[in-house]
Design a protein around this motif. Structure first.
Motif, PDB file in Angstrom:
ATOM      1  N   SER A 102       0.816  -1.213   0.000  1.00  0.00           N
ATOM      2  CA  SER A 102       0.000   0.000   0.000  1.00  0.00           C
ATOM      3  C   SER A 102       0.846   1.258   0.000  1.00  0.00           C
ATOM      4  O   SER A 102       0.417   2.303  -0.496  1.00  0.00           O
ATOM      5  CB  SER A 102      -0.929   0.005   1.213  1.00  0.00           C
ATOM      6  OG  SER A 102      -0.178  -0.056   2.423  1.00  0.00           O
ATOM      7  N   SER A 103       2.062   1.201   0.563  1.00  0.00           N
ATOM      8  CA  SER A 103       2.874   2.411   0.614  1.00  0.00           C
ATOM      9  C   SER A 103       4.307   2.205   0.164  1.00  0.00           C
ATOM     10  O   SER A 103       5.021   3.179  -0.043  1.00  0.00           O
ATOM     11  CB  SER A 103       2.874   2.990   2.038  1.00  0.00           C
ATOM     12  OG  SER A 103       3.357   2.033   2.952  1.00  0.00           O
ATOM     13  N   ARG A 109       7.969  11.045  -4.715  1.00  0.00           N
ATOM     14  CA  ARG A 109       6.515  11.054  -4.523  1.00  0.00           C
ATOM     15  C   ARG A 109       5.947  12.461  -4.441  1.00  0.00           C
ATOM     16  O   ARG A 109       4.892  12.742  -5.000  1.00  0.00           O
ATOM     17  CB  ARG A 109       6.157  10.307  -3.235  1.00  0.00           C
ATOM     18  CG  ARG A 109       6.246   8.810  -3.360  1.00  0.00           C
ATOM     19  CD  ARG A 109       5.743   8.145  -2.096  1.00  0.00           C
ATOM     20  NE  ARG A 109       5.993   6.711  -2.132  1.00  0.00           N
ATOM     21  CZ  ARG A 109       5.985   5.937  -1.084  1.00  0.00           C
ATOM     22  NH1 ARG A 109       5.748   6.439   0.116  1.00  0.00           N
ATOM     23  NH2 ARG A 109       6.211   4.644  -1.191  1.00  0.00           N
ATOM     24  N   GLY A 120      -0.903  17.269  -3.300  1.00  0.00           N
ATOM     25  CA  GLY A 120      -1.025  15.867  -3.669  1.00  0.00           C
ATOM     26  C   GLY A 120       0.296  15.226  -4.011  1.00  0.00           C
ATOM     27  O   GLY A 120       1.336  15.874  -4.176  1.00  0.00           O
ATOM     28  N   ASN A 121       0.278  13.892  -4.111  1.00  0.00           N
ATOM     29  CA  ASN A 121       1.472  13.148  -4.469  1.00  0.00           C
ATOM     30  C   ASN A 121       1.689  13.160  -5.971  1.00  0.00           C
ATOM     31  O   ASN A 121       0.754  13.053  -6.761  1.00  0.00           O
ATOM     32  CB  ASN A 121       1.357  11.704  -3.977  1.00  0.00           C
ATOM     33  CG  ASN A 121       1.599  11.595  -2.490  1.00  0.00           C
ATOM     34  OD1 ASN A 121       2.089  12.524  -1.872  1.00  0.00           O
ATOM     35  ND2 ASN A 121       1.269  10.450  -1.928  1.00  0.00           N
ATOM     36  N   PRO A 177       2.234   7.832  -6.830  1.00  0.00           N
ATOM     37  CA  PRO A 177       1.470   7.219  -5.739  1.00  0.00           C
ATOM     38  C   PRO A 177       2.335   6.316  -4.864  1.00  0.00           C
ATOM     39  O   PRO A 177       3.414   5.862  -5.266  1.00  0.00           O
ATOM     40  CB  PRO A 177       0.388   6.413  -6.468  1.00  0.00           C
ATOM     41  CG  PRO A 177       0.944   6.161  -7.824  1.00  0.00           C
ATOM     42  CD  PRO A 177       1.792   7.358  -8.158  1.00  0.00           C
ATOM     43  N   ASN A 203       2.007   3.282  -4.000  1.00  0.00           N
ATOM     44  CA  ASN A 203       2.185   1.885  -4.401  1.00  0.00           C
ATOM     45  C   ASN A 203       2.960   1.732  -5.706  1.00  0.00           C
ATOM     46  O   ASN A 203       2.966   0.650  -6.304  1.00  0.00           O
ATOM     47  CB  ASN A 203       0.827   1.197  -4.519  1.00  0.00           C
ATOM     48  CG  ASN A 203      -0.051   1.828  -5.588  1.00  0.00           C
ATOM     49  OD1 ASN A 203       0.201   2.952  -6.016  1.00  0.00           O
ATOM     50  ND2 ASN A 203      -1.084   1.114  -6.000  1.00  0.00           N
ATOM     51  N   THR A 235       2.595   1.123 -11.773  1.00  0.00           N
ATOM     52  CA  THR A 235       1.813   0.586 -10.660  1.00  0.00           C
ATOM     53  C   THR A 235       1.090  -0.674 -11.123  1.00  0.00           C
ATOM     54  O   THR A 235       0.798  -0.844 -12.307  1.00  0.00           O
ATOM     55  CB  THR A 235       0.765   1.588 -10.142  1.00  0.00           C
ATOM     56  OG1 THR A 235      -0.128   1.921 -11.217  1.00  0.00           O
ATOM     57  CG2 THR A 235       1.399   2.843  -9.581  1.00  0.00           C
TER      58      THR A 235
END
Length: 924
Positions: free
Chosen positions: A487-488, A597, A605-606, A609, A611, A687
């Protein structure tokens, strides 16, 4: 009809006599339906039990029956609620929110996207209690109670009152609630009768706190109106709202108004007016300043008082009077009138009447209830703590003895009494001491309570926040589970250990197999990010309060997930030339962690992302002082024996870089020698969820401006159609191109970007140099017509453009990054000669293409390198143009054969070739 009824009855009797089976009696419905939207077990089509609750309040409202209670767990319910079922007299339908109403209400909230009020229309015998809501709308209802709610509208967003009652409605009760930030408090219109508005705190209301029009028989008692805006009338009885009772209210500011048609049978008494004004009262159209003026003219307000009430800032935003003494105590304490029918038994916070020890009782017969929504108390709260008698934690094997200690906050310093309920079925214990011991004889989780009294009528109850846990006397066991958590971070795992022990777990430690163990005394789970793919052995060590220790091991394999590509507008994230740059100029051997990122300062915002498995960067070296190279690799990984950008003193050299993302979204950039500035532009990322996949095509030439001697000139752009050419389909979204600048007449740059769009600020892809052929691979989104724009600021330059692949819905290739590794270094085996070629292996079998950084070094004459899949025909394109005396790099995407091999050919002279692998594509 009578005959038929008798015949049916006879049949039923005969069936009973001869013993035939009777119809089954339906089971009694459950007393409570449960709602809990967090957790994996909720189900709106389920039974609404504690084990399988409803997910939404509306689902429960559509199923509830008379006499049932809907118990709602604390959470935020993003929905609008309409009550469509009625209860019965003595068997109401009750909606009850779990938690506690206070200055920070810990109760479930109901708020749909438009913050609609809870709606009840045409129903009766309903109780709605303990919720944070934007409002209520009641129409044609009877015997509806709204109690213990927090009613608030954000920033006065909705122009409506907190509670709107329309007729015909009777016996609606609004009590012990906080109304804040609404456009009006409680309003009732024609056809509404017998409304009770009691014990409420109207805080910052934009309009009248109570506004009744042609709504007779109302009781308005023990309310506090603190601040009102946009109106001077706080309590307003208009039209024919007669036979009302207005008593024991605290009006901080504003007018109490009773129309001529509302005076018949109406009583107004025992109110406190905090700030008297010229129109404190309006009675039958006449204006009166003081209670004495009103009394003399009308006989009303005999015990009303004009007097200061000081609110306690510690309770803000609630309007709780200060527990002061003397004149500062004001006129609301211990001065309420006789209990009007409809008066709540306790105040808004649950306190009963308490006798302030230093304030005279001025109520009837020396009674001491306070006016307004709150009772001023000295005994305000109590905290209950538990500790084991062997170890501190209240956890151990039964029989298990704990020590319970009550800590009460009592500003009046009175003698306190303590009653402990141990929640195990034993008799409560009353003590003059705040600490007692108790032994739990059977295993279970117990949440004891304590009630503290002060002898003045005050009492407060506190519950243990975490249960006493008496367990079975069994040995410590532990089970370890390890799962990849992308997730990160793409190479992250989460380890979770499940234990059983009657004692508290005093320590956890996790060893992830790539470094020292991580102690984690307080928590049973730990997240870890690996520096590179691989198979690792994870070990957990658990210790409990008895000193027992258990270890568990699990193997986990982590790898980068095969991923699709997402192109973005080129975005500059590093330019060490800029004054005040977060990234300084690179020195000899220096490294910096580049955050890929986050956007540049001032953007939201990023950029990439959390992931993302890999990122595509255009990296430029400029103003170097020595022959050197920049290396890029994922952070936390060991420095690989690879390179990305080779440059000499004073050269501007750009190269595309595809690199796996390291922990926390960073990659490392390292300079080998001398000093150099670096510029990094992010062009896209990979991704697992991206739908754009890669397809390689037979390398094909799309443009060669030398063919018609038509170079690009300074400031000009040329559109090149890509989709539909060279094997690229019409629905491709991005193209993989090799762009070579040749015959340049000045230094400058070349930018490639989507056709028909504005050139991005961070749009440089390669730098032109007179007398040299400069290549660079680009990954560029295609414009709406499937084209790209090619721009230069050089005086003039020829461009050669070759296509090697594309991204789009027709592609099948997903990219898997690898820790950068060297596939070939001809300096170990001998240089490439003229027209010579070699086969290079090392790409995983089954791959369709490889992302390789090629570098030419030790070149003896101008030449170019061509790479293609082993076993296929050599294309008439180039991947890298090399010059004597220079180290020239170029990012390439090379088709490979099923065994993961490709061929490299040199055109002229001799040169050494280095090939570094950064990832590969495999069709899925």
């Amino acid at each position: 009809m009578r005959i038929r009824h008798a015949a049916g009855l006879s049949a039923a009797v005969i069936s009973a006599v001869v013993g035939l089976p009777l119809p089954a009696v339906a089971a009694e419905p459950a007393a409570v339906l449960y709602v809990k939207d967090h957790g994996s077990t909720c189900d709106d089509s389920g039974p609404g039990t504690r084990a399988i609750p409803f997910c939404t309040i509306q689902a429960a409202a559509d199923r509830v029956l008379p006499g049932q209670t809907v118990e709602v767990a604390q959470s935020s319910y993003i929905e609008d609620v309409t009550v469509r079922h009625s209860g019965e007299p003595g068997k109401p339908i009750t909606f009850r929110g779990a938690g506690r109403l206070g200055k920070s209400p810990d109760i479930p909230s109901i708020s749909g996207p438009l913050r609609q009020p809870v709606k009840i229309s045409g129903q009766h015998d309903i109780v709605f209690s303990g919720f944070d809501v934007p409002g209520f709308e009641l129409d044609g209802v009877s015997r509806v109670e709204l109690s213990g709610n927090w009613i608030e509208q954000e920033n006065n967003a909705a122009v409506r009152p907190a509670v709107r009652i329309t007729g015909p409605s009777d016996r609606v009760r609004v009590e012990r609630s906080v109304v804040r930030g609404t456009s009006g408090g409680v309003t009732a219109g024609p056809g509404v009768t017998g409304t009770v508005i009691a014990g409420n705190d109207f805080v910052t209301v934009y309009g009248s706190s109570v506004s009744l029009t042609d709504a007779p028989g109302a009781t308005i008692t023990h309310n506090t109106t603190h601040t009102t805006w946009n109106t001077s009338v706080v309590l307003d009885l208009a039209g024919s709202s007669d036979h009302a009772t207005i008593t024991d209210n605290v009006v901080a500011l504003g007018t109490v108004q009773v129309s001529a048609g509302s005076t018949a049978g109406t009583t107004l008494d025992y109110n406190t007016l905090r700030w008297p004004s010229a129109d404190t009262y309006k009675w039958a159209g006449a204006v009166y300043r003081t209670p004495e003026d009103l009394l003399a003219a009308t006989g009303q307000g005999k015990h009303d008082l004009n007097g200061y009430v000081q609110f306690d800032d510690a309770f803000w935003p609630l309007s709780v009077p200060k527990a002061a003494t003397g004149p500062a105590a004001g006129t609301a304490i211990d001065s309420a009138g006789p209990q009007t029918p409809g008066t709540p038994a306790v105040d808004l916070l649950g306190h009963g009447a308490v006798d302030h020890p230093e304030v005279a009782n001025t109520g009837p017969d020396s009674s001491y209830r306070d006016r307004g929504a709150y009772e001023v108390v000295g005994l305000q709260e109590v905290r209950l703590d538990a500790r084991g008698t062997v170890h501190e934690a209240p956890t151990g094997p039964a029989p298990f003895t704990v020590e319970l200690t009550a800590t009460a906050t009592d500003t009046w310093k009175t003698t306190l009494g303590y009653t402990f309920d141990f929640a195990d079925g034993t008799d409560p214990v009353t003590s003059a001491e705040p600490t007692v011991r108790h032994t739990y004889t059977a295993p279970g989780d117990y949440r004891p309570k304590v009630t503290v009294t002060d002898g003045l009528g005050g009492s407060v109850t506190g519950e243990l926040s975490w249960p006493v846990q008496a367990g079975e006397d069994k040995p410590l066991t532990a089970s370890l589970a390890v799962d990849q958590d992308t997730s990160s971070d793409p190479l992250a795992v989460r380890a979770k250990v499940t234990t059983t022990s009657p004692w508290r777990i005093s320590g956890y430690s996790f060893d992830f197999g790539d470094g020292p163990a991580k102690p984690n005394e307080g928590y049973f789970t730990e997240r870890h990010v690996y520096a590179k793919p691989g198979t690792y052995t994870v070990k957990s060590t658990v210790t409990d309060d008895s000193g027992a220790t258990v270890t568990s091991t699990r193997q986990v394999t982590v790898d980068y997930a095969p991923s699709g590509f997402t192109a973005i507008t080129p975005t500059r994230i590093m330019d060490t030339r800029q004054p005040g740059s977060h990234y300084p100029r690179f020195g000899p051997g220096s490294t910096f962690d580049l955050d890929i990122r986050n956007r540049v300062s001032g953007s939201a915002g990023n950029l990439v992302p959390a992931n993302a498995t890999a990122v595509v960067i255009n990296l430029t070296a400029t103003q170097g002082t020595a022959t050197s190279h920049l290396d890029v690799y994922p952070s936390a990984a060991a420095r690989p024996a690879t390179s990305n950008v080779n440059f000499g003193p004073g050269q501007d050299v750009a190269n595309l870089v595809t690199v796996p993302v390291g922990p926390n979204g960073t990659v490392v950039i390292r300079n080998n020698s001398g000093y150099v500035h670096a510029v990094a532009d992010v062009l896209g990322y990979f991704t697992a969820g991206s739908t754009d996949r890669f397809a390689s095509v037979a390398p094909a030439r799309l443009l060669d401006t030398r063919s018609d001697d038509n170079p690009l000139t300074s400031g000009s752009a040329r559109r090149l159609k890509v989709a539909g050419a060279g094997g690229v389909p019409a629905n491709a979204t991005s193209a993989v191109l090799n762009v070579t600048a040749t015959g340049s007449t000045s230094a400058g740059f070349v930018a490639a970007y989507p056709g028909g769009t504005q050139r991005p600020a961070a749009g440089s892809n390669l730098n032109t140099v007179p007398g040299r052929n400069i290549p660079n691979q680009v990954v560029v989104p295609l414009g709406a017509d499937g084209s790209v724009e090619l721009f230069t600021n050089a005086a003039a330059t020829h461009l050669v453009v070759d296509v090697f692949g594309y991204y789009g819905p027709d592609g099948k290739g997903l990219f898997t990054p690898v820790t950068p590794s060297r596939l070939l270094d001809s300096r170990d085996s001998g240089p490439f000669g003229p027209s010579s070629s070699r086969t290079v292996g090392g790409v995983p079998a089954g791959a369709t293409a490889a992302v390789v950084n090629l570098t030419a070094t030790g070149t003896t004459e101008p030449t170019h390198l061509t790479a293609w899949a082993t076993g296929t025909a050599k294309p008439g394109t180039s991947n890298l143009n090399a010059s004597p005396g220079l180290d020239v790099p170029n990012h390439t995407t090379i088709p490979v054969d099923p065994q993961g091999r490709f061929d490299i050919a040199n055109n002229s002279g001799t040169t050494h070739v280095i090939a570094d692998l950064f990832g590969y594509y495999r069709n899925q």
